[in-house]
Design a protein around this motif. Structure first.
Motif, mmCIF file in Angstrom:
data_model
loop_
_atom_site.group_PDB
_atom_site.id
_atom_site.type_symbol
_atom_site.label_atom_id
_atom_site.label_comp_id
_atom_site.label_asym_id
_atom_site.label_seq_id
_atom_site.Cartn_x
_atom_site.Cartn_y
_atom_site.Cartn_z
ATOM 1 N N LYS A 9 -2.634 -5.836 15.778
ATOM 2 C CA LYS A 9 -3.025 -7.165 16.254
ATOM 3 C C LYS A 9 -4.313 -7.674 15.613
ATOM 4 C CE LYS A 9 0.373 -7.319 19.225
ATOM 5 N NZ LYS A 9 1.519 -8.222 18.972
ATOM 6 N N VAL A 10 -5.131 -6.778 15.042
ATOM 7 C CA VAL A 10 -6.445 -7.177 14.581
ATOM 8 C C VAL A 10 -6.457 -7.495 13.097
ATOM 9 C CG1 VAL A 10 -8.872 -6.519 14.428
ATOM 10 C CG2 VAL A 10 -7.510 -5.810 16.407
ATOM 11 N N ALA A 11 -5.997 -6.554 12.270
ATOM 12 C CA ALA A 11 -6.014 -6.759 10.830
ATOM 13 C C ALA A 11 -4.827 -7.619 10.389
ATOM 14 C CB ALA A 11 -5.995 -5.415 10.114
ATOM 15 N N ARG A 12 -4.971 -8.202 9.220
ATOM 16 C CA ARG A 12 -3.956 -9.110 8.693
ATOM 17 C C ARG A 12 -3.171 -8.456 7.561
ATOM 18 N NH1 ARG A 12 -5.816 -14.205 4.925
ATOM 19 N NH2 ARG A 12 -3.835 -14.452 3.821
ATOM 20 N N LYS A 13 -1.883 -8.760 7.476
ATOM 21 C CA LYS A 13 -1.085 -8.289 6.350
ATOM 22 C C LYS A 13 -1.158 -9.313 5.219
ATOM 23 C CE LYS A 13 3.386 -6.550 4.854
ATOM 24 N NZ LYS A 13 3.272 -7.192 3.522
ATOM 25 N N PHE A 14 -1.564 -8.833 4.040
ATOM 26 C CA PHE A 14 -1.618 -9.676 2.847
ATOM 27 C C PHE A 14 -0.397 -9.412 1.974
ATOM 28 C CE2 PHE A 14 -6.058 -9.364 4.055
ATOM 29 C CZ PHE A 14 -6.566 -10.631 3.776
ATOM 30 N N SER A 15 0.005 -10.404 1.207
ATOM 31 C CA SER A 15 0.996 -10.180 0.165
ATOM 32 C C SER A 15 0.268 -9.662 -1.068
ATOM 33 C CB SER A 15 1.732 -11.479 -0.173
ATOM 34 O OG SER A 15 0.865 -12.397 -0.820
ATOM 35 N N TYR A 16 0.993 -8.930 -1.909
ATOM 36 C CA TYR A 16 0.360 -8.399 -3.111
ATOM 37 C C TYR A 16 -0.086 -9.541 -4.029
ATOM 38 C CZ TYR A 16 -0.586 -5.189 -6.948
ATOM 39 O OH TYR A 16 -1.200 -4.466 -7.946
ATOM 40 N N SER A 17 0.673 -10.626 -4.072
ATOM 41 C CA SER A 17 0.305 -11.757 -4.930
ATOM 42 C C SER A 17 -1.018 -12.377 -4.491
ATOM 43 C CB SER A 17 1.419 -12.812 -4.933
ATOM 44 O OG SER A 17 1.633 -13.321 -3.625
ATOM 45 N N GLU A 18 -1.281 -12.394 -3.186
ATOM 46 C CA GLU A 18 -2.559 -12.914 -2.692
ATOM 47 C C GLU A 18 -3.718 -12.068 -3.212
ATOM 48 O OE1 GLU A 18 -2.510 -14.721 1.638
ATOM 49 O OE2 GLU A 18 -1.290 -12.914 1.589
ATOM 50 N N LEU A 19 -3.533 -10.748 -3.215
ATOM 51 C CA LEU A 19 -4.602 -9.857 -3.645
ATOM 52 C C LEU A 19 -4.758 -9.841 -5.153
ATOM 53 C CD1 LEU A 19 -4.057 -6.934 -1.107
ATOM 54 C CD2 LEU A 19 -5.558 -8.939 -0.935
ATOM 55 N N VAL A 20 -3.663 -10.052 -5.876
ATOM 56 C CA VAL A 20 -3.751 -10.203 -7.326
ATOM 57 C C VAL A 20 -4.612 -11.424 -7.654
ATOM 58 C CG1 VAL A 20 -2.440 -10.852 -9.393
ATOM 59 C CG2 VAL A 20 -1.618 -9.001 -7.926
ATOM 60 N N ALA A 21 -4.371 -12.520 -6.955
ATOM 61 C CA ALA A 21 -5.151 -13.741 -7.177
ATOM 62 C C ALA A 21 -6.613 -13.549 -6.780
ATOM 63 C CB ALA A 21 -4.544 -14.899 -6.395
ATOM 64 N N ALA A 22 -6.835 -12.831 -5.682
ATOM 65 C CA ALA A 22 -8.198 -12.644 -5.181
ATOM 66 C C ALA A 22 -9.051 -11.786 -6.105
ATOM 67 C CB ALA A 22 -8.157 -12.016 -3.787
ATOM 68 N N THR A 23 -8.419 -10.844 -6.817
ATOM 69 C CA THR A 23 -9.159 -9.888 -7.653
ATOM 70 C C THR A 23 -9.023 -10.160 -9.149
ATOM 71 O OG1 THR A 23 -7.250 -8.381 -7.700
ATOM 72 C CG2 THR A 23 -8.882 -8.055 -5.934
ATOM 73 N N GLY A 24 -8.439 -11.298 -9.526
ATOM 74 C CA GLY A 24 -8.224 -11.557 -10.946
ATOM 75 C C GLY A 24 -7.296 -10.535 -11.559
ATOM 76 N N ASN A 25 -6.187 -10.266 -10.830
ATOM 77 C CA ASN A 25 -5.201 -9.262 -11.270
ATOM 78 C C ASN A 25 -5.849 -7.873 -11.393
ATOM 79 O OD1 ASN A 25 -2.641 -8.371 -11.896
ATOM 80 N ND2 ASN A 25 -2.848 -8.821 -14.081
ATOM 81 N N PHE A 26 -6.691 -7.545 -10.408
ATOM 82 C CA PHE A 26 -7.377 -6.251 -10.368
ATOM 83 C C PHE A 26 -8.097 -5.996 -11.695
ATOM 84 C CE2 PHE A 26 -4.153 -6.013 -7.094
ATOM 85 C CZ PHE A 26 -4.844 -5.436 -6.035
ATOM 86 N N SER A 27 -8.854 -6.998 -12.097
ATOM 87 C CA SER A 27 -9.580 -6.964 -13.365
ATOM 88 C C SER A 27 -10.639 -5.865 -13.362
ATOM 89 C CB SER A 27 -10.247 -8.322 -13.606
ATOM 90 O OG SER A 27 -11.115 -8.280 -14.703
ATOM 91 N N GLN A 28 -10.810 -5.227 -14.511
ATOM 92 C CA GLN A 28 -11.788 -4.146 -14.617
ATOM 93 C C GLN A 28 -13.211 -4.638 -14.369
ATOM 94 O OE1 GLN A 28 -11.316 -0.656 -15.112
ATOM 95 N NE2 GLN A 28 -9.326 -1.431 -14.423
ATOM 96 N N ASP A 29 -13.471 -5.912 -14.708
ATOM 97 C CA ASP A 29 -14.832 -6.405 -14.461
ATOM 98 C C ASP A 29 -15.077 -6.727 -12.987
ATOM 99 O OD1 ASP A 29 -13.451 -8.770 -14.106
ATOM 100 O OD2 ASP A 29 -14.317 -9.794 -15.831
ATOM 101 N N ARG A 30 -14.032 -6.593 -12.170
ATOM 102 C CA ARG A 30 -14.178 -6.754 -10.713
ATOM 103 C C ARG A 30 -14.285 -5.393 -10.009
ATOM 104 N NH1 ARG A 30 -11.920 -11.565 -8.503
ATOM 105 N NH2 ARG A 30 -12.106 -13.254 -10.023
ATOM 106 N N LYS A 31 -14.139 -4.304 -10.767
ATOM 107 C CA LYS A 31 -14.162 -2.983 -10.134
ATOM 108 C C LYS A 31 -15.578 -2.659 -9.685
ATOM 109 C CE LYS A 31 -11.662 0.426 -11.765
ATOM 110 N NZ LYS A 31 -11.181 1.621 -12.522
ATOM 111 N N ILE A 32 -15.723 -2.277 -8.422
ATOM 112 C CA ILE A 32 -17.041 -1.971 -7.863
ATOM 113 C C ILE A 32 -17.142 -0.557 -7.324
ATOM 114 C CG2 ILE A 32 -17.622 -4.361 -7.315
ATOM 115 C CD1 ILE A 32 -16.715 -3.849 -4.446
ATOM 116 N N GLY A 33 -16.047 0.184 -7.373
ATOM 117 C CA GLY A 33 -16.087 1.546 -6.869
ATOM 118 C C GLY A 33 -14.862 2.338 -7.256
ATOM 119 N N LYS A 34 -15.025 3.658 -7.255
ATOM 120 C CA LYS A 34 -13.928 4.549 -7.595
ATOM 121 C C LYS A 34 -14.034 5.778 -6.719
ATOM 122 C CE LYS A 34 -11.887 6.989 -11.545
ATOM 123 N NZ LYS A 34 -12.010 7.259 -13.003
#
Length: 351
Positions: A9-34
């Protein structure tokens, strides 16, 4: 589909396309942790959210263990609410992928600041470090004692370390990465059934490695190492599989044996030593109590908080572990009682 989305009830389900758009297709210059189980990217959610988030994409999503940990993390975090816990915003399991979306804290992790200069290159002051430790302790107390009906069950984090503690706008601690979380039914033995040994070896309870069982004392051991690391600026290290030979514990123990524990204080804090030596000492001595080899000789998280929350200087704070006639579980109430007595004495002497 891994679980019934309607039950969350608390967290939201995202579509993968939403997260691709949010992260620039999981761009390496957006990586902040491993981490051990996935990479973390900075993302920007569109209107109406319009906020930055941390997006963690799990590696090897088809592995049964990874999928199980993923479900445990979501189901557990959706039941937890505390100011010192990193908040889960949502998840995505489209096409077999496993992705988690967290609030993005602006000041990185504790590890970033201790060892990599942080996001701004600023060194954490001692008051900041001390408050961070109090925040982590409050989060542990919550999952051990306050998250559920504490008479029946509690939560074990299983991977407490500086890289899993994020820092908010005011450098407040946010304990995160609940990928190894375990909900435990309380029973007389105080432990859990045998389980696969997994986690960060350098912060791992040797008894967990030896026996394959967990208890709240395992989280206490890990937090003890965090206390030592934050005070000294030194990462713990375990040579090979010899978990009982942690190099940081050995170094602080040796200095303490020579009554010179303050020589272990982080070089970057030397300018604050005259003002805060007693807190620095208290943190390291409490850390040593937390990493006692025997689980039943480690303090509870409430004992740790009582020790760390004392604001007065006390001769006892520098001597309470030097009396070898008293074991740690006996020494902790001793120091608390003595500190209260000293505080009362000071109060009654005031005009």
């Amino acid at each position: 589909m891994l679980f019934d989305h309607g039950k969350i009830k608390v967290a939201r389900k995202f579509s993968y396309s939403e997260l691709v758009a949010a992260t620039g297709n999981f761009s390496q210059d957006r990586k902040i942790g491993k981490g051990s189980f996935g990479d973390v990217y900075r993302g920007l959610l569109p209107v109406p959210d319009l906020r930055e988030v941390a997006v963690k994409e799990m590696r090897q999503p088809t592995l049964k263990r990874n999928r199980k940990n993923y479900v445990h993390e979501i189901e557990t975090l959706c039941q937890l609410r505390h100011k010192n816990l990193l908040r889960l915003i949502g998840w995505c399991d489209d096409g077999g992928r496993l992705v988690l979306v967290y609030e993005l804290e602006p000041n990185g992790s504790v590890s970033d600041h201790l060892h990599d200069g942080g996001t701004s290159g600023r060194i954490l002051t001692w008051p900041q470090r001390y408050n961070i430790l109090l925040g982590i302790a409050a989060a542990i107390d919550y999952i051990h004692n306050g998250a559920y009906d504490s008479t029946k069950r509690y939560v074990l984090h299983r991977d407490i370390k500086p890289s899993n503690v994020m820092l908010g706008e005011g450098f407040e601690a946010k304990l995160g990465d609940f990928g190894l979380v375990r909900q435990v039914i309380r029973h007389g033995g105080g432990g859990t059934p045998r389980t696969t040994v997994i986690g960060s070896m350098d912060y791992m309870d040797p008894k967990y490695i030896e026996l394959g069982t967990l208890s709240s004392a395992s989280d206490i051991y890990s937090f003890g190492l965090v206390l030592l690391e934050v005070a000294t600026g030194v990462r713990p290290s375990v040579p090979g599989t010899a978990a009982h030979r942690n190099t940081l514990i050995a170094a602080v123990t040796e200095s303490h044996r020579r009554k010179a524990i303050l020589e272990m204080v982080d070089e970057q804090l030397r300018g604050e030593l005259n003002q805060w030596w007693w807190q620095m000492e208290r943190v390291m001595v409490t850390g040593l109590a937390c990493v006692e080899p025997a689980r039943d000789e480690r303090p509870s998280i409430k004992d740790v908080i009582d020790l760390l929350s004392k604001h007065e200087q006390s001769p006892a704070s520098s001597r309470y572990l030097k009396d070898t006639s008293m074991r740690p579980k006996d020494r902790l109430p001793f120091i608390l009682t003595r500190n209260v007595a000293l505080a009362n004495a000071r109060a009654t002497s005031l005009p």
